[in-house]
Design a protein around this motif. Structure first.
Motif, short mmCIF file in Angstrom:
data_model
loop_
_atom_site.label_atom_id
_atom_site.label_comp_id
_atom_site.label_asym_id
_atom_site.label_seq_id
_atom_site.Cartn_x
_atom_site.Cartn_y
_atom_site.Cartn_z
N SER A 133 1.05 -0.82 0.01
CA SER A 133 -0.12 -0.48 -0.02
C SER A 133 1.02 0.84 -0.03
CB SER A 133 -0.59 -0.11 1.01
OG SER A 133 -1.49 -0.76 1.16
N ALA A 134 0.22 2.14 -0.61
CA ALA A 134 0.83 3.70 -0.82
C ALA A 134 0.09 5.12 -0.58
CB ALA A 134 1.32 3.80 -2.07
N ASN A 135 0.72 6.09 -0.43
CA ASN A 135 -0.60 7.08 -0.38
C ASN A 135 -0.76 7.39 -1.54
OD1 ASN A 135 -0.36 7.40 2.55
ND2 ASN A 135 2.13 8.06 2.45
N GLY A 136 0.02 7.13 -2.58
CA GLY A 136 -0.61 7.87 -3.94
C GLY A 136 0.01 7.48 -4.45
N VAL A 137 -0.16 7.59 -6.66
CA VAL A 137 0.70 7.56 -7.32
C VAL A 137 1.74 8.82 -7.76
CG1 VAL A 137 -0.67 4.82 -7.42
CG2 VAL A 137 -1.75 7.50 -8.60
N PRO A 138 2.17 8.69 -8.96
CA PRO A 138 2.84 9.72 -9.46
C PRO A 138 1.55 10.23 -10.30
CG PRO A 138 4.55 7.88 -9.83
CD PRO A 138 3.17 7.21 -9.07
N ARG A 139 1.52 11.59 -10.81
CA ARG A 139 0.95 12.21 -11.76
C ARG A 139 0.64 11.80 -12.49
NH1 ARG A 139 -0.62 18.39 -10.78
NH2 ARG A 139 -2.11 18.67 -11.96
N LYS A 180 5.48 -12.04 -1.56
CA LYS A 180 6.73 -11.00 -1.27
C LYS A 180 6.17 -9.49 -2.07
CE LYS A 180 10.42 -12.29 1.20
NZ LYS A 180 12.54 -12.50 1.08
N LEU A 181 4.99 -8.79 -1.57
CA LEU A 181 4.40 -7.81 -2.46
C LEU A 181 5.92 -6.94 -2.81
CD1 LEU A 181 1.30 -7.11 -0.69
CD2 LEU A 181 1.25 -7.79 -3.19
N PRO A 182 5.91 -6.24 -3.81
CA PRO A 182 6.93 -5.48 -4.30
C PRO A 182 6.64 -3.92 -4.15
CG PRO A 182 5.23 -5.27 -6.06
CD PRO A 182 5.13 -6.42 -5.22
N SER A 183 7.76 -2.80 -3.77
CA SER A 183 7.28 -1.72 -2.75
C SER A 183 6.41 -1.29 -4.44
CB SER A 183 8.37 -0.91 -3.04
OG SER A 183 9.50 -0.53 -4.49
N ALA A 184 5.17 -0.09 -4.11
CA ALA A 184 5.18 0.28 -4.57
C ALA A 184 5.56 1.50 -5.80
CB ALA A 184 3.98 1.23 -4.32
N GLU A 185 6.72 2.16 -5.53
CA GLU A 185 7.76 2.51 -5.99
C GLU A 185 8.27 2.27 -7.13
OE1 GLU A 185 8.00 2.83 -2.76
OE2 GLU A 185 6.78 4.50 -1.95
N VAL A 186 8.83 1.00 -6.91
CA VAL A 186 8.83 0.47 -7.99
C VAL A 186 8.35 0.12 -9.02
CG1 VAL A 186 9.72 -2.05 -9.07
CG2 VAL A 186 10.94 -0.52 -6.62
N VAL A 187 7.52 -0.53 -8.61
CA VAL A 187 5.90 -0.54 -9.94
C VAL A 187 5.61 0.73 -10.67
CG1 VAL A 187 3.85 -1.60 -10.12
CG2 VAL A 187 5.60 -2.72 -8.49
N HIS A 188 5.03 1.80 -9.34
CA HIS A 188 5.09 2.72 -10.45
C HIS A 188 5.61 3.58 -11.29
CE1 HIS A 188 2.63 4.08 -6.16
NE2 HIS A 188 2.00 3.02 -7.07
N ASP A 189 7.36 3.25 -11.04
CA ASP A 189 8.28 3.33 -11.54
C ASP A 189 7.88 2.92 -12.95
OD1 ASP A 189 11.54 5.20 -12.35
OD2 ASP A 189 11.66 2.44 -12.48
#
Length: 215
Positions: A133-139, A180-189
């Protein structure tokens, strides 16, 4: 909907599998909740609902209060009547929903980075990339057409939930990567790179200059 033409024995086996998957995920701490099922109720009204079936939604209005239920409670929910399998997002797991083209590009790039991620394929051609879980996604992602972030207050279907024309299935199973779920930042990138048209790794190697072999 496939389930409406299956023999009764197949329907029973399919619903047992849904229950087993729900219990298994609950034991791993995933916030599973019951989802609507296309032919859960008999009668003409149900047949009409089935004909309009697109994708499942939470079966109970108080679904948010059911998040984090004990596996025994989950087993009780799925006993006696069919439910689709949903997981609530925004606590343990989030999901980014994209179209088939972007999903394929992102999956290739993700594999090239060596960063694993569970990926779900929906029968309507959509892909779900699961993350912590994350607080949001990149614009870049939030503003892009056809991309939907499932965070707090949302949910996504998991295999083997039925849709109108098919069944939800894993493209990359979570057990392949030890749950193991990946970090949101990695997948967002990776999704941003895929959205911006980063070359396929194989295509990139084809256009790079080839070093001459030593004489």
């Amino acid at each position: 909907m496939l389930d409406t033409v299956w023999p009764d024995s197949w329907r029973a086996a399919f619903r047992i599998e849904l229950r087993a998957e729900a219990i298994g995920l609950a034991w791993r701490g995933w916030p599973v909740i019951p989802g609507t099922y296309p032919d859960a109720e008999p009668g003409a009204a149900a047949q009409s609902a089935t004909s309009m079936w697109t994708r499942p939604t939470p079966a109970h209005d108080d679904w948010e209060s059911r998040i984090g239920a004990h596996p025994q409670q989950v087993a009780a929910w799925w006993t006696g009547r069919p439910y689709s399998l949903l997981v609530a997002t925004g606590t343990l797991v989030d999901a980014i929903e994209v179209d088939d083209q972007l999903g394929r590009r992102a999956a290739v790039l993700l594999r090239a980075t060596g960063q694993p991620a569970p990926i779900v394929a929906l029968p309507n051609g959509r892909w779900l990339f699961l993350t912590v879980s994350a607080n949001g996604v990149p614009r870049t992602l939030s503003d892009a057409e056809g991309i939907e972030w499932h965070g707090e207050g949302s949910w996504v279907p998991l295999p083997p939930t039925p849709f109108r024309h098919g069944v939800v299935h894993w493209r990359v199973k979570p057990e392949v990567w030890g749950w193991k779920l990946p970090s949101a930042e990695v997948v967002h990138d990776v999704l941003v790179r895929a959205l911006e048209g980063e070359p396929h790794p194989h295509a990139l190697r084809q256009v790079l200059p080839v070093e001459p072999s030593a004489a």
